[in-house]
Design an enzyme around this catalytic site. Structure first.
Site, mmCIF file in Angstrom:
data_model
loop_
_atom_site.group_PDB
_atom_site.id
_atom_site.type_symbol
_atom_site.label_atom_id
_atom_site.label_comp_id
_atom_site.label_asym_id
_atom_site.label_seq_id
_atom_site.Cartn_x
_atom_site.Cartn_y
_atom_site.Cartn_z
ATOM 1 C CG ASN A 31 25.519 -59.049 95.889
ATOM 2 O OD1 ASN A 31 25.740 -58.334 96.512
ATOM 3 N ND2 ASN A 31 24.369 -59.672 96.051
ATOM 4 C CE LYS A 74 24.257 -62.306 98.803
ATOM 5 N NZ LYS A 74 23.407 -63.196 99.021
ATOM 6 C CG HIS A 79 19.861 -59.819 95.355
ATOM 7 N ND1 HIS A 79 19.304 -60.469 96.279
ATOM 8 C CD2 HIS A 79 20.961 -60.298 94.622
ATOM 9 C CE1 HIS A 79 20.355 -61.373 96.500
ATOM 10 N NE2 HIS A 79 21.276 -61.519 95.712
ATOM 11 C CD GLU A 94 20.281 -61.565 99.627
ATOM 12 O OE1 GLU A 94 21.000 -60.356 99.733
ATOM 13 O OE2 GLU A 94 20.697 -62.950 99.498
ATOM 14 C CD GLU A 111 21.651 -63.782 92.104
ATOM 15 O OE1 GLU A 111 22.512 -64.125 92.092
ATOM 16 O OE2 GLU A 111 20.884 -63.155 92.819
ATOM 17 N N GLY A 117 22.670 -68.584 98.825
ATOM 18 C CA GLY A 117 23.161 -68.817 100.158
ATOM 19 C C GLY A 117 23.056 -70.119 100.825
ATOM 20 C CB SER A 122 24.908 -72.142 95.894
ATOM 21 O OG SER A 122 24.166 -71.588 97.171
HETATM 22 C C1 PEP Z 1 23.619 -63.476 95.513
HETATM 23 O O1 PEP Z 1 23.159 -63.152 96.583
HETATM 24 O O2 PEP Z 1 23.518 -62.866 94.550
HETATM 25 C C2 PEP Z 1 24.356 -65.046 95.499
HETATM 26 C C3 PEP Z 1 24.247 -65.661 94.474
HETATM 27 O O3 PEP Z 1 24.620 -65.407 96.674
HETATM 28 P P1 PEP Z 1 25.303 -66.956 96.964
HETATM 29 O O4 PEP Z 1 26.401 -66.865 95.968
HETATM 30 O O5 PEP Z 1 25.736 -66.502 98.248
HETATM 31 O O6 PEP Z 1 24.307 -67.843 96.689
#
Ligand code: PEP
Length: 257
Positions: free
Chosen positions: A15, A17, A103, A105, A173, A179, A218
């Site tokens: 992803n 973003k 998501h 976000e 998630e 992040g 992460s």
């Molecule tokens: C995400 O935003 O879907 C995600 C998993 O981000 P990160 O791997 O950077 O934590």
């Protein structure tokens, strides 16, 4: 349950973003080329979901390759007066085969509730796209012992009736892991993925048994194999580490089975 999960073909999805100008397409090309140079079957599906500005170009460079291309979000309507929005049909037309919906976000930053996420997932299905439906608790909810309740509620409200393994993927998630460089313990991931699997099979029967459940938050080359070893983890949704082909490919290698 573990054996059933291992019979599911994994997916490693990146992803991107709101990251990437045209020059960043070189990273997608590197992923495509590495997959072409590897074994005929990489043992996992591999996808990148770029920002919509790069979608058509990435779909073009990935055409006929083992690299799949998805999108990050969609509107639920097919077309109309929705300035700035993109429909699932438009994403399909641009070359996407999947779209991320719900998501954190979007849920957090745009106030998208489960009913909106469900409409988006339905729109994805209508357009012939796979819906990657994200769920996950906040840190406060986890600390309050509410993780399973929150995820269960999001799952029930966000997945449309009639969802099938071929058109729906769930991504767990935890918001506090996205992040941050912090990941849940294997026990915590296994507990939530097991609960998701039970909820999916109760609601969708054999389709729910076969639906992919990705972990996201992460995921890095250093922890990818450990996370993949957890029961009912059928792949990864990768944010930051998907932006560099070398990191992303190292994660893909950990998920090839
Ligand atoms: C995400 O935003 O879907 C995600 C998993 O981000 P990160 O791997 O950077 O934590």
């Amino acid at each position: 349950m573990a054996e059933a999960a291992r019979s599911i073909r994994p997916l490693v999805a990146g992803n991107w973003k709101m990251n990437g100008l045209k020059a960043q397409l070189a990273e997608a090309m590197a992923v495509r080329d590495a997959l072409a140079a590897g074994p005929a079957d990489p043992g996992t599906d591999v996808m990148i979901c770029p920002p919509v500005t790069l979608l058509a170009a990435m779909a073009e460079l990935a055409a006929g390759s083992k690299l799949q291309v998805g999108a990050e979000d969609c509107h639920w309507e097919m077309s109309g007066a929705f300035t700035g929005d993109i429909s699932a049909e438009m994403l399909k037309d641009a070359g996407a085969r999947a779209v991320i919906v719900g998501h954190s976000e979007r849920r957090g930053g745009h106030g998208e509730r489960d009913c909106i996420v469900q409409r988006k997932a339905k729109a994805a299905h209508r357009a012939g796209l796979t819906a990657i439906v994200c769920v996950g608790e906040t840190l406060g909810e986890r600390r309050a012992g509410l993780a399973l309740e929150v995820v269960g509620r999001q799952l029930a409200g966000s997945l449309p009736d009639g969802a099938r393994a071929a058109d729906t993927i769930v991504a767990y998630e935890p918001v506090w892991a996205i992040g941050t460089g912090v990941t849940p313990t294997s026990g915590e991931v296994g507990e939530v993925h097991g609960a998701i699997r039970r909820a999916l099979s109760q609601r969708f029967g054999a389709e729910g048994e076969a639906m992919r459940i990705l972990y996201g938050g992460s995921v890095k080359p250093a922890n990818a194999a450990e996370i993949f070893a957890i029961n009912d983890v059928d792949g990864a949704l990768v944010g930051g580490a998907s932006l560099k082909a070398t990191d992303f490919l190292a994660i893909v290698a950990a998920y090839a089975h």
